[in-house]
Design a protein around this motif. Structure first.
Motif, short mmCIF file in Angstrom:
data_model
loop_
_atom_site.label_atom_id
_atom_site.label_comp_id
_atom_site.label_asym_id
_atom_site.label_seq_id
_atom_site.Cartn_x
_atom_site.Cartn_y
_atom_site.Cartn_z
N SER A 1 0.84 -1.20 0.00
CA SER A 1 0.00 0.00 0.00
C SER A 1 0.87 1.25 0.00
N THR B 1 2.79 1.68 -3.33
CA THR B 1 2.05 2.00 -4.55
C THR B 1 1.13 3.20 -4.41
N VAL C 1 -1.81 2.98 -3.07
CA VAL C 1 -3.19 2.48 -3.04
C VAL C 1 -3.51 2.07 -1.60
N ILE D 1 -7.03 -2.03 -1.86
CA ILE D 1 -6.35 -3.22 -2.39
C ILE D 1 -7.23 -4.45 -2.18
N TYR E 1 -10.04 -4.34 -4.62
CA TYR E 1 -9.63 -4.73 -5.98
C TYR E 1 -9.52 -6.24 -6.10
N LEU F 1 -7.28 -7.57 -9.07
CA LEU F 1 -5.96 -8.00 -8.60
C LEU F 1 -6.11 -9.47 -8.19
N LEU G 1 -0.63 -2.82 -9.25
CA LEU G 1 -1.33 -1.80 -8.48
C LEU G 1 -0.95 -0.39 -8.93
N ARG H 1 -3.52 2.31 -10.24
CA ARG H 1 -3.64 3.64 -9.63
C ARG H 1 -3.49 4.74 -10.67
#
Lengths: 143, 143
Positions: free
Chosen positions: B11, B14, B16, B21, B24, B30, B51, B55
């Motif tokens: 997290s 990235t 996100v 996450i 997703y 993902l 990711l 994003r």
DNA sequence: GCTTGCTCCTATAGCCACTGGAGGATGTAG
DNA sequence: CTACATCCTCCAGTGGCTATAGGAGCAAGC
């Protein structure tokens, strides 16, 4: 009670969809109108004006809560319009910011599309720029 | 299995958020990563890249379904990138339209704010323009 | 070994501003 | 009197997350 309109009529007159009108009543943005014997809502000119006001405000991007404030200001004409002014100004700032960020976005999308040689995905700028944020010039676009 | 990252790390790496996450993963954007003995998700470099791709795509305003397509294209590098190109072009058109409509909005908000004499609501341009759509020059702004 | 406090897990509900559908009642034109 | 349009209420769904509740795991200090 001469010119009571049915919900369909007021919808047509104002451009606000029927379910949306009922929704506005539900959330207290539009006062509950009187009903006919058969339980149907009847609207008058004032309601139509209010709906037009709401629709136009939504088109300008004001949030429901802001519209609530704007409507309550409209109902008290003697008051200072400073608050209405502040709401409009805040929205203007938002819009300007959004334009700026969309322009950055536009530039990057253009770079992607122009860079695309219409070949294989392997060498596609579109995919490559998406994959590698380092290749992106504008790190601040967010909408 | 050397460099497995916890969800918090990926997290951070990235940008996100953790619940995003997991979201997703839930919607199949993902792939579900392997878990540790203690039932925790472990991600590797490829997941982080995916990711980042997601994003960045979201920042450019692509919808989840479009990102699904873009990701599947990335997975098959030998394929023609025409579809990626088409998606990017479509988004570019959208962005251009949005800019146009926001500029109309900007103009009208400016007119409202300038016209406000900072007096009573009675004579306030802000309220008046909202109430009477006829006073609005641009009937085609919609966002 | 034990406690503290952080990160993680699942499941579920909420956000905004609507939009759509089911299933039934009412109104209107021919 | 029969179609058919319009209306009613209630409830579920949209997109893309975000937040909360209630618990389990883990790393570090004492």
């Amino acid at each position: 009670m001469s010119h009571g309109m049915a919900i369909g009529k007021v919808s047509e007159a104002t451009g606000v969809k029927v379910p949306t009108i009922r929704y506005y009543e539900q959330i207290g943005l539009l006062p509950p109108p009187p009903r006919t014997e058969g339980n149907r809502r009847t609207y008058d000119r004032k309601d139509a004006d209010r709906l037009t006001f709401i629709r136009h405000s939504r088109e300008l991007g004001f949030e429901i809560d802001q519209i609530r404030t704007l409507l309550s200001l409209q109902d008290r004409p003697g008051q200072s319009c400073g608050e209405a002014d502040a709401i409009a100004k805040a929205r203007l700032v938002e819009v300007k910011e959004k334009i700026t960020s969309l322009k950055a976005l536009e530039a990057e999308l253009e770079r992607m599309v122009e860079g695309c040689s219409h070949g294989r995905v392997e060498s596609c700028q579109v995919i490559e720029i998406l994959a590698d944020h380092g290749k992106c010039k504008h790190h601040q676009h967010d909408a």
